[in-house]
Design a protein around this motif. Structure first.
Motif, mmCIF file in Angstrom:
data_model
loop_
_atom_site.group_PDB
_atom_site.id
_atom_site.type_symbol
_atom_site.label_atom_id
_atom_site.label_comp_id
_atom_site.label_asym_id
_atom_site.label_seq_id
_atom_site.Cartn_x
_atom_site.Cartn_y
_atom_site.Cartn_z
ATOM 1 N N LEU A 81 0.822 -1.208 0.000
ATOM 2 C CA LEU A 81 0.000 0.000 0.000
ATOM 3 C C LEU A 81 0.862 1.267 0.000
ATOM 4 C CD1 LEU A 81 -2.951 -0.933 2.381
ATOM 5 C CD2 LEU A 81 -3.098 -0.425 -0.060
ATOM 6 N N ARG A 82 1.963 1.241 0.732
ATOM 7 C CA ARG A 82 2.857 2.401 0.745
ATOM 8 C C ARG A 82 3.461 2.621 -0.642
ATOM 9 N NH1 ARG A 82 4.470 0.492 5.893
ATOM 10 N NH2 ARG A 82 6.413 -0.380 5.062
ATOM 11 N N GLN A 83 3.824 1.525 -1.301
ATOM 12 C CA GLN A 83 4.392 1.647 -2.652
ATOM 13 C C GLN A 83 3.376 2.268 -3.613
ATOM 14 O OE1 GLN A 83 7.422 1.309 -2.966
ATOM 15 N NE2 GLN A 83 8.275 -0.621 -2.275
ATOM 16 N N LEU A 84 2.120 1.846 -3.475
ATOM 17 C CA LEU A 84 1.082 2.368 -4.363
ATOM 18 C C LEU A 84 0.758 3.820 -4.034
ATOM 19 C CD1 LEU A 84 -1.254 -0.739 -4.610
ATOM 20 C CD2 LEU A 84 0.457 0.059 -6.241
ATOM 21 N N HIS A 85 0.818 4.159 -2.757
ATOM 22 C CA HIS A 85 0.619 5.551 -2.357
ATOM 23 C C HIS A 85 1.692 6.430 -3.002
ATOM 24 C CE1 HIS A 85 0.617 9.075 0.365
ATOM 25 N NE2 HIS A 85 -0.665 8.794 0.532
ATOM 26 N N ASN A 86 2.932 5.927 -3.013
ATOM 27 C CA ASN A 86 4.035 6.666 -3.635
ATOM 28 C C ASN A 86 3.870 6.787 -5.149
ATOM 29 O OD1 ASN A 86 5.281 6.948 -1.140
ATOM 30 N ND2 ASN A 86 6.605 5.156 -1.418
ATOM 31 N N ALA A 87 3.252 5.766 -5.752
ATOM 32 C CA ALA A 87 3.112 5.753 -7.212
ATOM 33 C C ALA A 87 1.988 6.664 -7.701
ATOM 34 C CB ALA A 87 2.862 4.324 -7.699
ATOM 35 N N LEU A 88 1.081 7.043 -6.801
ATOM 36 C CA LEU A 88 -0.056 7.877 -7.188
ATOM 37 C C LEU A 88 0.324 9.358 -7.226
ATOM 38 C CD1 LEU A 88 -3.121 6.379 -5.279
ATOM 39 C CD2 LEU A 88 -2.982 6.767 -7.744
ATOM 40 N N THR A 89 -0.274 10.065 -8.166
ATOM 41 C CA THR A 89 -0.141 11.517 -8.204
ATOM 42 C C THR A 89 -0.950 12.119 -7.050
ATOM 43 O OG1 THR A 89 -2.013 11.589 -9.718
ATOM 44 C CG2 THR A 89 0.181 11.625 -10.695
ATOM 45 N N PRO A 90 -0.679 13.359 -6.666
ATOM 46 C CA PRO A 90 -1.489 14.003 -5.631
ATOM 47 C C PRO A 90 -2.976 13.957 -5.989
ATOM 48 C CG PRO A 90 0.436 15.330 -6.112
ATOM 49 C CD PRO A 90 0.422 14.230 -7.129
ATOM 50 N N SER A 91 -3.774 13.550 -5.021
ATOM 51 C CA SER A 91 -5.229 13.383 -5.205
ATOM 52 C C SER A 91 -5.572 12.249 -6.168
ATOM 53 C CB SER A 91 -5.888 14.684 -5.671
ATOM 54 O OG SER A 91 -5.687 15.707 -4.716
ATOM 55 N N GLY A 92 -4.596 11.370 -6.456
ATOM 56 C CA GLY A 92 -4.878 10.208 -7.283
ATOM 57 C C GLY A 92 -5.832 9.257 -6.589
#
Length: 309
Positions: free
Chosen positions: A230-241
């Motif tokens: 989940l942390r990796q995916l949070h990092n991969a998302l753009t702001p407000s993704g």
């Protein structure tokens, strides 16, 4: 009235049900319950998915339906173990890798069975319908889309039909799985090109890659460290993704290793990771209310649409 003696199901669904009952007549009671009291518009959308499934299994229908029966019988064994021990059989990837993923015949039948579960299991059908009709339709235009573990390809296919999506990327730890997904998309005729990448979600993600939407459906329960994923995916998302997540609680399966017993456990993890829950749906197994499923520790699909904080 027995399901075989009615013609109330749309044509593609009716065809799949009839083949399944040829292979497994005893499944009729369950399927009658599964398709009872379904909204007509919802059934039409499921029938659209049934048409895609029929394309994917063309020439191998009996094999796929036999694999679905085999999978269900395996799940019953896992459920008995869960009832006795209150835990999943395996708790490490190494165990599951040895018993499930490294067995080609086992995995082939498992993947075939999972495809049909998108039709025959109420919780799977509802989760896919929500993804198709709500999550995709609320994405901004020119969305860069990432899917983790695309498997049978149905989620990725519907994403490929969405005019709001500008690019599609699929990650999987297995090259063979990616190849199977690619063949499924080719069969179904997805409109977008897809960038297929062999990527372990537990490993560091390149900071150069950013996505506006991430989809991870029934993957986190297969991991020893879903918090890291989940942390990796949070990092991969753009702001407000936005992220679509589908995880099952109290759902024993041969390759499920991380057990959540209540939705609140997972929602706490989401908040700690930096996600704001936009929308959530709790979908119990066929034939059960949510209250009864939670009381009896039965399988519930927990579907979330979240925004990166």
């Amino acid at each position: 009235m027995p399901l075989r003696e009615t013609s109330t199901l749309p044509s593609n669904l009716n065809k799949l049900v009839n083949i399944q009952l040829e292979v497994w007549p005893e499944h009729e009671k369950y399927l009658s319950k599964r398709f009872a009291n379904n909204d007509e518009e919802f059934l039409k959308r499921v029938d659209d998915i049934a048409a895609l499934v029929l394309k994917l299994i063309e020439g191998k229908a009996i094999e796929f339906h036999a694999s679905y029966r085999w999978m269900c019988e395996n799940f019953i064994e896992e459920d008995l173990h869960f009832r006795r021990t209150k835990s999943y059989r395996y708790s490490s990837f190494e165990e599951v890798n040895n018993f499930v993923y490294n067995d080609f015949d086992y995995m082939s039948k498992y993947v075939q069975g999972i495809l049909l579960s998108q039709i025959f299991w109420h919780n799977h059908a509802i989760a896919l319908d929500y993804f198709r009709t709500s999550f995709l339709e609320n994405l901004p235009f020119n969305t860069r889309y990432l899917e983790i573990g695309p498997g049978h390809g149905l989620f990725l296919y519907f994403a490929s039909q969405c005019k709001r999506i500008a690019s599609l990327t699929a990650w999987d730890v297995s090259a063979a799985s990616l190849d199977a997904t690619q063949k499924a998309l080719h069969c179904l005729g997805g409109e977008h090109e897809v960038n297929y990448v062999r990527q372990d979600i537990l490993q560091s993600v390149s900071e150069k890659e950013n996505f506006d939407a991430v989809v991870i459906s029934e993957v986190l329960e297969h991991l020893e460290k879903p918090d890291v994923a989940l942390r990796q995916l949070h990092n991969a998302l753009t702001p407000s993704g936005k992220i679509y997540i589908n995880i099952p609680i109290n759902s024993p399966a041969p390759d499920h290793i991380f057990l959540w017993r209540h939705p609140e456990e997972f929602e706490t993890l989401l908040e700690k990771t930096g996600f704001i829950i936009d929308e959530k749906h709790y979908i119990p197994a066929t034939g059960y209310t949510l209250d009864r499923a939670l009381k009896l520790d039965l399988s519930v699909s927990c579907v979330y649409s979240c925004v990166k904080r």
